[in-house]
Design a protein around this motif. Sequence first.
Motif, PDB file in Angstrom:
ATOM      1  N   VAL A  74       0.824  -1.203   0.000  1.00 21.24           N
ATOM      2  CA  VAL A  74       0.000   0.000   0.000  1.00 21.24           C
ATOM      3  C   VAL A  74       0.862   1.258   0.000  1.00 21.24           C
ATOM      4  CG1 VAL A  74      -1.705   1.314   1.325  1.00 21.24           C
ATOM      5  CG2 VAL A  74      -1.955  -1.157   1.063  1.00 21.24           C
ATOM      6  N   LYS A  75       1.982   1.218   0.724  1.00 22.55           N
ATOM      7  CA  LYS A  75       2.865   2.383   0.752  1.00 22.55           C
ATOM      8  C   LYS A  75       3.417   2.699  -0.634  1.00 22.55           C
ATOM      9  CE  LYS A  75       4.528   2.559   5.509  1.00 22.55           C
ATOM     10  NZ  LYS A  75       5.712   2.500   6.391  1.00 22.55           N
ATOM     11  N   LYS A  76       3.689   1.649  -1.405  1.00 24.21           N
ATOM     12  CA  LYS A  76       4.280   1.877  -2.722  1.00 24.21           C
ATOM     13  C   LYS A  76       3.238   2.196  -3.778  1.00 24.21           C
ATOM     14  CE  LYS A  76       7.479  -0.089  -6.101  1.00 24.21           C
ATOM     15  NZ  LYS A  76       8.399  -1.207  -6.431  1.00 24.21           N
ATOM     16  N   TYR A  77       2.101   1.496  -3.711  1.00 21.89           N
ATOM     17  CA  TYR A  77       1.141   1.609  -4.808  1.00 21.89           C
ATOM     18  C   TYR A  77      -0.185   2.244  -4.411  1.00 21.89           C
ATOM     19  CZ  TYR A  77       4.334  -1.744  -6.920  1.00 21.89           C
ATOM     20  OH  TYR A  77       5.444  -2.356  -7.411  1.00 21.89           O
ATOM     21  N   GLY A  78      -0.302   2.725  -3.172  1.00 19.73           N
ATOM     22  CA  GLY A  78      -1.587   3.265  -2.763  1.00 19.73           C
ATOM     23  C   GLY A  78      -2.584   2.139  -2.594  1.00 19.73           C
ATOM     24  N   ASN A  79      -3.737   2.280  -3.202  1.00 20.65           N
ATOM     25  CA  ASN A  79      -4.766   1.246  -3.090  1.00 20.65           C
ATOM     26  C   ASN A  79      -4.579   0.107  -4.084  1.00 20.65           C
ATOM     27  OD1 ASN A  79      -6.184   2.426  -1.012  1.00 20.65           O
ATOM     28  ND2 ASN A  79      -7.310   3.767  -2.385  1.00 20.65           N
ATOM     29  N   GLY A  80      -3.673   0.250  -5.023  1.00 26.65           N
ATOM     30  CA  GLY A  80      -3.476  -0.799  -6.010  1.00 26.65           C
ATOM     31  C   GLY A  80      -2.374  -0.426  -6.981  1.00 26.65           C
ATOM     32  N   ARG A  81      -1.949  -1.364  -7.813  1.00 27.93           N
ATOM     33  CA  ARG A  81      -0.933  -1.090  -8.811  1.00 27.93           C
ATOM     34  C   ARG A  81      -1.580  -0.416 -10.015  1.00 27.93           C
ATOM     35  NH1 ARG A  81       3.570  -5.648  -9.278  1.00 27.93           N
ATOM     36  NH2 ARG A  81       4.537  -3.818 -10.190  1.00 27.93           N
ATOM     37  N   TYR A  82      -0.721   0.015 -10.956  1.00 25.52           N
ATOM     38  CA  TYR A  82      -1.215   0.749 -12.122  1.00 25.52           C
ATOM     39  C   TYR A  82      -0.966  -0.034 -13.410  1.00 25.52           C
ATOM     40  CZ  TYR A  82      -1.134   4.744  -8.930  1.00 25.52           C
ATOM     41  OH  TYR A  82      -1.338   5.583  -7.869  1.00 25.52           O
ATOM     42  N   LEU A  83      -1.955   0.035 -14.284  1.00 19.88           N
ATOM     43  CA  LEU A  83      -1.766  -0.398 -15.664  1.00 19.88           C
ATOM     44  C   LEU A  83      -1.537   0.861 -16.488  1.00 19.88           C
ATOM     45  CD1 LEU A  83      -1.870  -2.340 -18.061  1.00 19.88           C
ATOM     46  CD2 LEU A  83      -4.357  -2.043 -18.086  1.00 19.88           C
ATOM     47  N   ILE A  84      -0.328   0.998 -17.045  1.00 26.47           N
ATOM     48  CA  ILE A  84       0.046   2.216 -17.778  1.00 26.47           C
ATOM     49  C   ILE A  84       0.095   1.893 -19.268  1.00 26.47           C
ATOM     50  CG2 ILE A  84       1.787   4.012 -18.054  1.00 26.47           C
ATOM     51  CD1 ILE A  84       2.704   3.388 -15.191  1.00 26.47           C
ATOM     52  N   ASN A  85      -0.774   2.532 -19.986  1.00 27.40           N
ATOM     53  CA  ASN A  85      -0.861   2.340 -21.432  1.00 27.40           C
ATOM     54  C   ASN A  85      -0.261   3.558 -22.133  1.00 27.40           C
ATOM     55  OD1 ASN A  85      -1.456   1.592 -24.020  1.00 27.40           O
ATOM     56  ND2 ASN A  85      -3.668   1.901 -23.857  1.00 27.40           N
ATOM     57  N   PHE A  86       0.866   3.364 -22.870  1.00 24.67           N
ATOM     58  CA  PHE A  86       1.538   4.465 -23.570  1.00 24.67           C
ATOM     59  C   PHE A  86       0.846   4.682 -24.917  1.00 24.67           C
ATOM     60  CE2 PHE A  86       4.478   2.924 -20.457  1.00 24.67           C
ATOM     61  CZ  PHE A  86       5.221   4.020 -20.045  1.00 24.67           C
ATOM     62  N   GLN A  87      -0.267   5.378 -24.858  1.00 31.76           N
ATOM     63  CA  GLN A  87      -1.100   5.544 -26.049  1.00 31.76           C
ATOM     64  C   GLN A  87      -0.382   6.290 -27.170  1.00 31.76           C
ATOM     65  OE1 GLN A  87      -4.515   7.520 -24.319  1.00 31.76           O
ATOM     66  NE2 GLN A  87      -5.677   5.592 -24.283  1.00 31.76           N
ATOM     67  N   LEU A  88       0.341   7.348 -26.816  1.00 31.30           N
ATOM     68  CA  LEU A  88       1.010   8.155 -27.837  1.00 31.30           C
ATOM     69  C   LEU A  88       2.078   7.334 -28.566  1.00 31.30           C
ATOM     70  CD1 LEU A  88       1.446  10.842 -29.249  1.00 31.30           C
ATOM     71  CD2 LEU A  88       2.979  11.522 -27.385  1.00 31.30           C
ATOM     72  N   LEU A  89       2.880   6.582 -27.817  1.00 31.80           N
ATOM     73  CA  LEU A  89       3.894   5.739 -28.442  1.00 31.80           C
ATOM     74  C   LEU A  89       3.249   4.665 -29.314  1.00 31.80           C
ATOM     75  CD1 LEU A  89       6.618   5.169 -25.673  1.00 31.80           C
ATOM     76  CD2 LEU A  89       6.920   6.266 -27.895  1.00 31.80           C
ATOM     77  N   GLU A  90       2.113   4.158 -28.847  1.00 30.97           N
ATOM     78  CA  GLU A  90       1.414   3.133 -29.622  1.00 30.97           C
ATOM     79  C   GLU A  90       1.025   3.653 -31.012  1.00 30.97           C
ATOM     80  OE1 GLU A  90      -2.603   0.317 -29.312  1.00 30.97           O
ATOM     81  OE2 GLU A  90      -2.128   1.777 -27.739  1.00 30.97           O
ATOM     82  N   LYS A  91       0.521   4.894 -31.063  1.00 31.41           N
ATOM     83  CA  LYS A  91       0.134   5.482 -32.338  1.00 31.41           C
ATOM     84  C   LYS A  91       1.349   5.743 -33.230  1.00 31.41           C
ATOM     85  CE  LYS A  91      -4.056   7.660 -30.537  1.00 31.41           C
ATOM     86  NZ  LYS A  91      -4.750   8.935 -30.260  1.00 31.41           N
ATOM     87  N   LEU A  92       2.458   6.164 -32.612  1.00 37.43           N
ATOM     88  CA  LEU A  92       3.667   6.440 -33.402  1.00 37.43           C
ATOM     89  C   LEU A  92       4.230   5.146 -33.993  1.00 37.43           C
ATOM     90  CD1 LEU A  92       5.462   9.060 -31.104  1.00 37.43           C
ATOM     91  CD2 LEU A  92       4.255   9.489 -33.252  1.00 37.43           C
ATOM     92  N   VAL A  93       4.137   4.068 -33.243  1.00 40.70           N
ATOM     93  CA  VAL A  93       4.608   2.784 -33.766  1.00 40.70           C
ATOM     94  C   VAL A  93       3.703   2.309 -34.887  1.00 40.70           C
ATOM     95  CG1 VAL A  93       4.944   0.342 -33.201  1.00 40.70           C
ATOM     96  CG2 VAL A  93       5.727   2.106 -31.603  1.00 40.70           C
ATOM     97  N   GLU A  94       2.397   2.490 -34.737  1.00 37.22           N
ATOM     98  CA  GLU A  94       1.455   2.076 -35.769  1.00 37.22           C
ATOM     99  C   GLU A  94       1.702   2.819 -37.088  1.00 37.22           C
ATOM    100  OE1 GLU A  94      -2.362   2.789 -34.137  1.00 37.22           O
ATOM    101  OE2 GLU A  94      -2.396   0.964 -32.892  1.00 37.22           O
TER     102      GLU A  94
END
Length: 404
Positions: free
Chosen positions: A219-239
């Motif tokens: 909890v100290k590190k992640y608060g209430n939970g961990r994060y799923l981080i989606n790099f949307q901008l990079l995804e579009k540049l790769v596409e």
Amino acid sequence: MSGKRPVTLTASSGIKHKDVSSNFRTYCSFDTHNRFKYYQQLTTATPHVSTSLNKLGLSLVKGMQFESKAQKYVRDFEQWSRKTNFMEQVQTLSRLLCRDGTYIAVPSGNVDDLSLKPLYMPAVTILPEGFDPDTKDHVLLTSPADIVKVNEGINESGVEEQSIDISDVIYGTYNSWDGVQADIKGRNTWGLYGRSLLDPIELSIRNLLDINQGYVSFVKKYGNGRYLINFQLLEKLVEQNLVTMSDAQEAIDSWLDDHQYLSENEDIAAVGLDIIPIDAKGSLDVMEFKRSLEAEVQLGLFQTPLSMGDTKGSTHAAGYVSESDRMVVLEGLQHSIQNIVQQFINMRLEMKNWPQDSLWMEFEELSRPRMSGKDVLEWYNADILTRDKVLQWAGFPPDSVPDS
């Protein structure tokens, strides 16, 4: 020929713990080599152990009173009991017997202020008749006990080794024949030491400490939970083939390196990122596992959720059945405590020149939950209780109400 009975010499080996680490995350300096010191540390490490043990010890000796055919004896012992706070001494006996499996105390004082002073078990060894402590042979020390040693083999300034005859102490065990017990010197014994109630639940206690600290760190590190981080901008540049996959991965790795040590309640501000909190229960239900460990600890110390104040999800009738079954077990343990206390009572009776066993200790009947009228009728309709039992519960003599 000497009257001394030879000690049984037999090679023996008990089950050994593989994990004897002294640190459990932030809990440090557990003494896993001296089991009696270890029991003390496990008891104070979590309230689920200390509270259960205290409730058990207190419930076993509630309503303590003296009984005798001679009221003169009763009055004398009641006056002495109030003066020396004997009730607290018996409560301590009950708690220590459950925790250590073995209780040894030395009577202290004269007849008017006689009291029990428990020996410090982490420094105590129990030896059978005819055994030489200086022997290097691997032997199995067997009952009956003959000598109690305090600080055996310790030669330090201010520390004195003591030898006490077993007849001069108050000595009792619980389940002493359940298995081989190692003393603090590493010698295997049989029937000399009792079995601690903490032995079967030791791993559950360790896991509970581990899961508690692990969840706090999470909890100290992640608060209430961990994060799923989606790099949307990079995804579009790769596409669009504007950035290669390897370059995109390098950018992600670099970003994660800069943000891997987020403090609690610290926000993430970035462009082109979709950040979704992940519920910890989605992959691992920590709280359910924690509750199961707590239940194991309570079970090992003869407690139930009802006795620990948790009535959620159980009917009063179900709680009554559970408590009734538990009381049968506790009454057997209560009789063992009465036998140990009687040793001390007889010692004082002898000092008063009164007959042995002319006075004894009684405790109140261990209580069971009171069933409501609704629960009684439910059992009657289910043919669990007879009509006579229902009338008895209601306080009527069975013959006082007609059949019609």
